[in-house]
Design a protein around this motif. Structure first.
Motif, PDB file in Angstrom:
ATOM      1  N   SER A   1       0.794  -1.193   0.175  1.00 22.74           N
ATOM      2  CA  SER A   1      -0.129  -0.196  -0.079  1.00 22.74           C
ATOM      3  C   SER A   1       0.795   1.253  -0.037  1.00 22.74           C
ATOM      4  N   SER A   2       0.131   2.535  -0.059  1.00 21.69           N
ATOM      5  CA  SER A   2       0.717   3.786   0.080  1.00 21.69           C
ATOM      6  C   SER A   2       0.374   4.658   1.104  1.00 21.69           C
ATOM      7  N   LEU A   3       1.403   5.394   1.621  1.00 22.55           N
ATOM      8  CA  LEU A   3       0.980   6.718   2.530  1.00 22.55           C
ATOM      9  C   LEU A   3       1.201   7.618   1.811  1.00 22.55           C
ATOM     10  N   ASN A   4       0.214   8.855   2.085  1.00 22.98           N
ATOM     11  CA  ASN A   4       0.390   9.973   1.549  1.00 22.98           C
ATOM     12  C   ASN A   4       0.594  11.318   2.438  1.00 22.98           C
ATOM     13  N   CYS A   5       1.509  12.196   1.661  1.00 20.43           N
ATOM     14  CA  CYS A   5       1.777  13.456   2.369  1.00 20.43           C
ATOM     15  C   CYS A   5       1.800  14.532   1.654  1.00 20.43           C
ATOM     16  N   SER A   6       0.906  15.372   1.770  1.00 25.94           N
ATOM     17  CA  SER A   6       0.273  16.445   1.019  1.00 25.94           C
ATOM     18  C   SER A   6       0.964  17.683   1.619  1.00 25.94           C
ATOM     19  N   TYR A   7       1.583  18.560   0.994  1.00 25.57           N
ATOM     20  CA  TYR A   7       2.197  19.532   1.447  1.00 25.57           C
ATOM     21  C   TYR A   7       2.129  20.974   1.094  1.00 25.57           C
ATOM     22  N   THR A   8       2.011  22.142   1.502  1.00 23.42           N
ATOM     23  CA  THR A   8       2.298  23.644   1.020  1.00 23.42           C
ATOM     24  C   THR A   8       3.079  24.209   1.626  1.00 23.42           C
ATOM     25  N   VAL A   9       4.002  24.834   0.825  1.00 20.32           N
ATOM     26  CA  VAL A   9       5.354  25.217   1.125  1.00 20.32           C
ATOM     27  C   VAL A   9       6.016  26.300   0.199  1.00 20.32           C
ATOM     28  N   SER A  10       6.590  27.465   0.794  1.00 18.28           N
ATOM     29  CA  SER A  10       6.954  28.302  -0.194  1.00 18.28           C
ATOM     30  C   SER A  10       8.440  28.056  -0.517  1.00 18.28           C
ATOM     31  N   GLY A  11       8.647  27.324  -1.448  1.00 14.80           N
ATOM     32  CA  GLY A  11      10.078  26.742  -1.859  1.00 14.80           C
ATOM     33  C   GLY A  11      10.481  25.655  -0.820  1.00 14.80           C
TER      34      GLY A  11
END
Lengths: 110, 114
Positions: free
Chosen positions: A19-29
């Motif tokens: 299976s897979s685990l997800n990591c979504s991110y919001t970052v400035s650079g």
């Protein structure tokens, strides 16, 4: 402000079920994206650092990948000893700190 | 053993008390950190020291005061403990303040304020 969201919060698999685990991110650079493993009652243990979209890293049954918006931690044919909480963290160009997600608690049943 | 160590592992105390947590690393690293992990498992940076100099001080109540007597030690003193301070506190270290190197974490100190 940097944000990291991990999904699912908890995942229960049978031994050998990939299976897979997800990591979504919001970052400035993005400067780096980090994966850590945390066992109950212990401190996080470093797994991988990814620096740019398209990069992949592997360690035993784990493989981490990175796009411009998210990272996946793929686990192939997991064993019960892979049961742990997996944490994702990001570092941006300006800050001198890691921002962590809330983790995915992975349970592998024999 | 080469590692990051923390004492004590468990700390149970009453509201209003003052307590300290000690951290030592023998990895030769020049940067040390304090993190707080709340009941929802979010790990959040509190402080960071590089070569004994404070470089990160997040919005933490000033009841929390870190002290780094040398590069191998980073202690955390907490005054007038409150119920909301209950959490697990982790010390970590790394080589360099640029965060491109992995951080090594201690085993954590579980603080319970009654």
């Amino acid at each position: 402000e940097d944000q990291v969201t991990q999904s699912p919060e908890a995942l229960r698999l049978q031994e050998g079920e990939s299976s897979s685990l997800n990591c979504s991110y919001t970052v400035s650079g993005l400067r780096g994206l980090f994966w850590y493993r945390q066992d109950p009652g212990k401190g996080p243990e470093f797994l991988f650092t990814l620096y740019s979209a398209g990069e992949e890293k592997e360690k035993e049954r784990l493989k981490a990948t990175l796009t411009k918006k998210e990272s996946f931690l793929h686990i192939t044919a997991p064993k019960p000893e892979d049961s742990a909480t997996y944490l994702c963290a990001v570092s941006d160009q300006g800050a001198q700190k890691l921002v962590f997600g809330q983790g995915t608690r992975l349970t592998i049943n024999p | 053993d080469t590692a990051v160590s923390q004492t004590p592992k468990y700390l149970v105390t009453q509201m209003g008390n003052d307590k300290s947590i000690k951290c030592e690393q023998n990895l030769g690293h020049d940067t040390m950190y304090w993190y707080k992990q709340d009941s929802k498992k979010f790990l959040k940076i509190m402080f960071s020291y590089n070569n004994k100099e404070l470089i990160i001080n997040e919005t933490v109540p000033n009841r929390f005061s870190p002290k780094s007597p040398d590069k191998a030690h980073l202690n955390l003193h907490i005054n007038s403990l409150e119920l909301g301070d209950s959490a697990v506190y982790f010390c970590a270290s790394s080589q360099g303040a640029g965060l491109l190197n992995e951080q090594f974490f201690g085993p954590g100190t579980r603080l319970t304020v009654l």
